[in-house]
Motif scaffolding. Structure first.
Motif, PDB file in Angstrom:
ATOM      1  N   VAL A 100       0.874  -1.184   0.000  1.00  0.00           N
ATOM      2  CA  VAL A 100       0.000   0.000   0.000  1.00  0.00           C
ATOM      3  C   VAL A 100       0.908   1.230   0.000  1.00  0.00           C
ATOM      4  CG1 VAL A 100      -2.014  -1.046   1.129  1.00  0.00           C
ATOM      5  CG2 VAL A 100      -0.187  -0.086   2.521  1.00  0.00           C
ATOM      6  N   LYS A 101       0.348   2.297  -0.548  1.00  0.00           N
ATOM      7  CA  LYS A 101       1.144   3.502  -0.776  1.00  0.00           C
ATOM      8  C   LYS A 101       1.843   4.007   0.494  1.00  0.00           C
ATOM      9  CE  LYS A 101       0.497   7.722  -3.415  1.00  0.00           C
ATOM     10  NZ  LYS A 101      -0.475   8.582  -4.065  1.00  0.00           N
ATOM     11  N   SER A 102       1.069   4.105   1.596  1.00  0.00           N
ATOM     12  CA  SER A 102       1.642   4.702   2.811  1.00  0.00           C
ATOM     13  C   SER A 102       2.832   3.876   3.310  1.00  0.00           C
ATOM     14  CB  SER A 102       0.580   4.808   3.899  1.00  0.00           C
ATOM     15  OG  SER A 102       0.015   3.534   4.114  1.00  0.00           O
ATOM     16  N   ARG A 103       2.681   2.565   3.280  1.00  0.00           N
ATOM     17  CA  ARG A 103       3.747   1.679   3.761  1.00  0.00           C
ATOM     18  C   ARG A 103       4.954   1.748   2.824  1.00  0.00           C
ATOM     19  NH1 ARG A 103       6.526   0.149   7.637  1.00  0.00           N
ATOM     20  NH2 ARG A 103       7.181  -2.023   7.661  1.00  0.00           N
ATOM     21  N   TYR A 104       4.703   1.848   1.514  1.00  0.00           N
ATOM     22  CA  TYR A 104       5.792   1.971   0.541  1.00  0.00           C
ATOM     23  C   TYR A 104       6.640   3.204   0.866  1.00  0.00           C
ATOM     24  CZ  TYR A 104       8.199   3.091  -3.823  1.00  0.00           C
ATOM     25  OH  TYR A 104       9.164   3.426  -4.754  1.00  0.00           O
ATOM     26  N   TYR A 105       5.965   4.332   1.151  1.00  0.00           N
ATOM     27  CA  TYR A 105       6.733   5.557   1.415  1.00  0.00           C
ATOM     28  C   TYR A 105       7.494   5.474   2.740  1.00  0.00           C
ATOM     29  CZ  TYR A 105       5.092   7.568  -2.864  1.00  0.00           C
ATOM     30  OH  TYR A 105       4.896   7.784  -4.202  1.00  0.00           O
ATOM     31  N   GLU A 106       6.919   4.762   3.714  1.00  0.00           N
ATOM     32  CA  GLU A 106       7.657   4.550   4.978  1.00  0.00           C
ATOM     33  C   GLU A 106       8.927   3.745   4.725  1.00  0.00           C
ATOM     34  OE1 GLU A 106       3.791   4.136   7.872  1.00  0.00           O
ATOM     35  OE2 GLU A 106       5.258   2.503   7.907  1.00  0.00           O
ATOM     36  N   LYS A 108      10.485   3.327   1.915  1.00  0.00           N
ATOM     37  CA  LYS A 108      11.419   4.098   1.072  1.00  0.00           C
ATOM     38  C   LYS A 108      12.257   5.031   1.960  1.00  0.00           C
ATOM     39  CE  LYS A 108       9.841   7.206  -2.086  1.00  0.00           C
ATOM     40  NZ  LYS A 108      10.500   8.509  -1.978  1.00  0.00           N
ATOM     41  N   GLU A 109      11.593   5.642   2.942  1.00  0.00           N
ATOM     42  CA  GLU A 109      12.320   6.538   3.843  1.00  0.00           C
ATOM     43  C   GLU A 109      13.319   5.751   4.700  1.00  0.00           C
ATOM     44  OE1 GLU A 109       9.760   9.300   5.817  1.00  0.00           O
ATOM     45  OE2 GLU A 109      11.422   9.982   7.094  1.00  0.00           O
ATOM     46  N   GLN A 110      12.856   4.583   5.159  1.00  0.00           N
ATOM     47  CA  GLN A 110      13.744   3.716   5.960  1.00  0.00           C
ATOM     48  C   GLN A 110      14.997   3.369   5.154  1.00  0.00           C
ATOM     49  OE1 GLN A 110      11.664   0.343   7.715  1.00  0.00           O
ATOM     50  NE2 GLN A 110      13.555  -0.843   7.806  1.00  0.00           N
ATOM     51  N   TYR A 111      14.795   3.037   3.891  1.00  0.00           N
ATOM     52  CA  TYR A 111      15.921   2.708   3.000  1.00  0.00           C
ATOM     53  C   TYR A 111      16.847   3.922   2.844  1.00  0.00           C
ATOM     54  CZ  TYR A 111      18.225   2.160  -1.556  1.00  0.00           C
ATOM     55  OH  TYR A 111      19.134   2.140  -2.573  1.00  0.00           O
ATOM     56  N   ASN A 112      16.256   5.081   2.585  1.00  0.00           N
ATOM     57  CA  ASN A 112      17.080   6.277   2.353  1.00  0.00           C
ATOM     58  C   ASN A 112      17.864   6.691   3.595  1.00  0.00           C
ATOM     59  OD1 ASN A 112      16.639   6.681  -0.379  1.00  0.00           O
ATOM     60  ND2 ASN A 112      14.726   7.817  -0.040  1.00  0.00           N
ATOM     61  N   ASN A 113      17.348   6.339   4.784  1.00  0.00           N
ATOM     62  CA  ASN A 113      18.045   6.717   6.021  1.00  0.00           C
ATOM     63  C   ASN A 113      18.983   5.627   6.527  1.00  0.00           C
ATOM     64  OD1 ASN A 113      16.806   9.200   6.193  1.00  0.00           O
ATOM     65  ND2 ASN A 113      15.011   8.354   7.243  1.00  0.00           N
ATOM     66  N   SER A 114      18.921   4.454   5.911  1.00  0.00           N
ATOM     67  CA  SER A 114      19.688   3.325   6.444  1.00  0.00           C
ATOM     68  C   SER A 114      21.141   3.355   5.979  1.00  0.00           C
ATOM     69  CB  SER A 114      19.049   2.009   5.982  1.00  0.00           C
ATOM     70  OG  SER A 114      19.866   0.930   6.377  1.00  0.00           O
ATOM     71  N   THR A 115      22.027   2.972   6.892  1.00  0.00           N
ATOM     72  CA  THR A 115      23.442   2.829   6.517  1.00  0.00           C
ATOM     73  C   THR A 115      23.870   1.371   6.671  1.00  0.00           C
ATOM     74  OG1 THR A 115      24.022   3.443   8.772  1.00  0.00           O
ATOM     75  CG2 THR A 115      24.160   5.192   7.108  1.00  0.00           C
ATOM     76  N   ASP A 116      22.891   0.502   6.921  1.00  0.00           N
ATOM     77  CA  ASP A 116      23.191  -0.912   7.125  1.00  0.00           C
ATOM     78  C   ASP A 116      23.098  -1.651   5.776  1.00  0.00           C
ATOM     79  OD1 ASP A 116      23.275  -3.248   9.232  1.00  0.00           O
ATOM     80  OD2 ASP A 116      21.796  -3.809   7.713  1.00  0.00           O
TER      81      ASP A 116
END
Ligand SMILES: C[S@@+](CC[C@H](N)C(=O)[O-])C[C@H]1O[C@@H](n2cnc3c(N)ncnc32)[C@H](O)[C@@H]1O
Length: 286
Positions: A100-106, A108-116
């Motif tokens: 679902v759209k909302s979860r996708y954007y969450e 995506k943000e998690q990915y963009n902030n991750s350094t792992d």
């Protein structure tokens, strides 16, 4: 056991698909490419490997597969090291709740902030399969493709297992083509599929990486291709069939042109046939 049905995709095809969707994938031009590019040999070098679609459909003894996108190379290393661990981790993401759209954007943000590295690898596959058209596109804020709204995105387990087996001993490298250093073997092919020269000023898609790819890069690739061919490798470069190709890639010896369905536009109604070229840097039989 591997299901071989995935080889055939929608409709019959002789070719294996990558587990990543990729803008500019060579899947639809493999027939034309393999008219010139040998499918076997000692060493295949791909400085711009992307989804690895070409390499997956060859049978070389050794592979050097490079890309400037660290997430792609990082992911490939995890897949080859332990494909089952990657698949198990991905199953938690390929669920109706995550489609679902909302979860996708969450995510995506998690990915963009991750350094792992592990987390980024897993989320990269999730984003690739849930984003619009599989477009891996970056802006200053990171991965920026919108939600794809697909009914049931597929976790490409069989394609991943095939990839892992095929490239068990491949040398995956994350660097720019300019930094490629490789000892050529007797029977070496170098196939470069760089970001396209835009077919028109408004049709540009070349933001696979935050750095971009301009005329200076194309000229540099031309001069490196000439050097590689002097070292007795068979050298090929793919691109759009636009006038600029002759100017930027002045060192090629032979040019094959062919038509292919292009799906790299963001707008579905802009999918169209485009002419592509395969440049050869050595004399070939015509
Ligand atoms: C046209 S795509 C390659 C597609 C690939 N042949 C396939 O079938 O999937 C171009 C690739 O070049 C990579 N790239 C962009 N700039 C690069 C650079 N300077 N050096 C190496 N790779 C680069 C991008 O990340 C992208 O994967």
């Amino acid at each position: 056991m591997l299901s071989w049905m995935f080889l055939f995709g929608k409709g019959f095809s002789m070719y294996v698909r990558s587990f990543l969707k990729w803008a500019g994938s060579k899947y639809n031009c493999l027939d034309d490419i393999f008219k010139r590019v040998p499918r076997e040999g000692d060493l295949l070098v791909e400085p711009f490997v992307g989804s690895a679609t070409v390499a997956l459909n060859t049978n070389y003894k050794h592979y050097v597969l490079c890309d400037l996108n660290p997430d792609v190379i990082n992911l490939y290393k995890f897949v080859v090291a332990d494909v089952e661990a990657v698949i198990i981790a991905l199953r938690d993401y390929f669920t109706p709740e995550n489609n679902v759209k909302s979860r996708y954007y969450e995510l995506k943000e998690q990915y963009n902030n991750s350094t792992d590295d592990w987390e980024r690898a897993i989320l990269f596959v999730y984003l690739n399969r849930h984003c619009y058209n599989g477009l891996v596109r970056y802006s200053g804020k990171g991965f920026n493709t919108s939600f794809g709204s697909y009914a049931k995105p597929k976790l490409p387990e069989d394609e991943m297992r095939f990839f892992a087996k095929k490239f068990k001993r491949a040398d995956f490298r994350c660097h720019s083509f300019e930094d490629l250093k490789v000892r050529f073997r007797k029977d070496t092919t170098v196939l470069s599929d760089p970001p396209y020269i835009p077919a028109s000023p408004t049709a540009s898609f070349s933001s696979y990486t935050p750095v971009g790819f301009g005329q200076v890069h194309h000229r540099k690739l031309n001069s490196m291709s000439r050097k590689w061919s002097k070292r007795k490798a068979r050298v090929f470069v793919c691109n759009h069939d636009v006038e600029l190709v002759d100017k930027l890639y002045s060192g090629f010896v032979h040019k094959d042109a062919f038509e292919v369905s292009r799906t790299i536009s963001c707008k579905i109604d802009e999918r169209e046939k485009a002419d592509e070229v395969l440049l050869s840097y050595q004399e070939i039989d015509v």
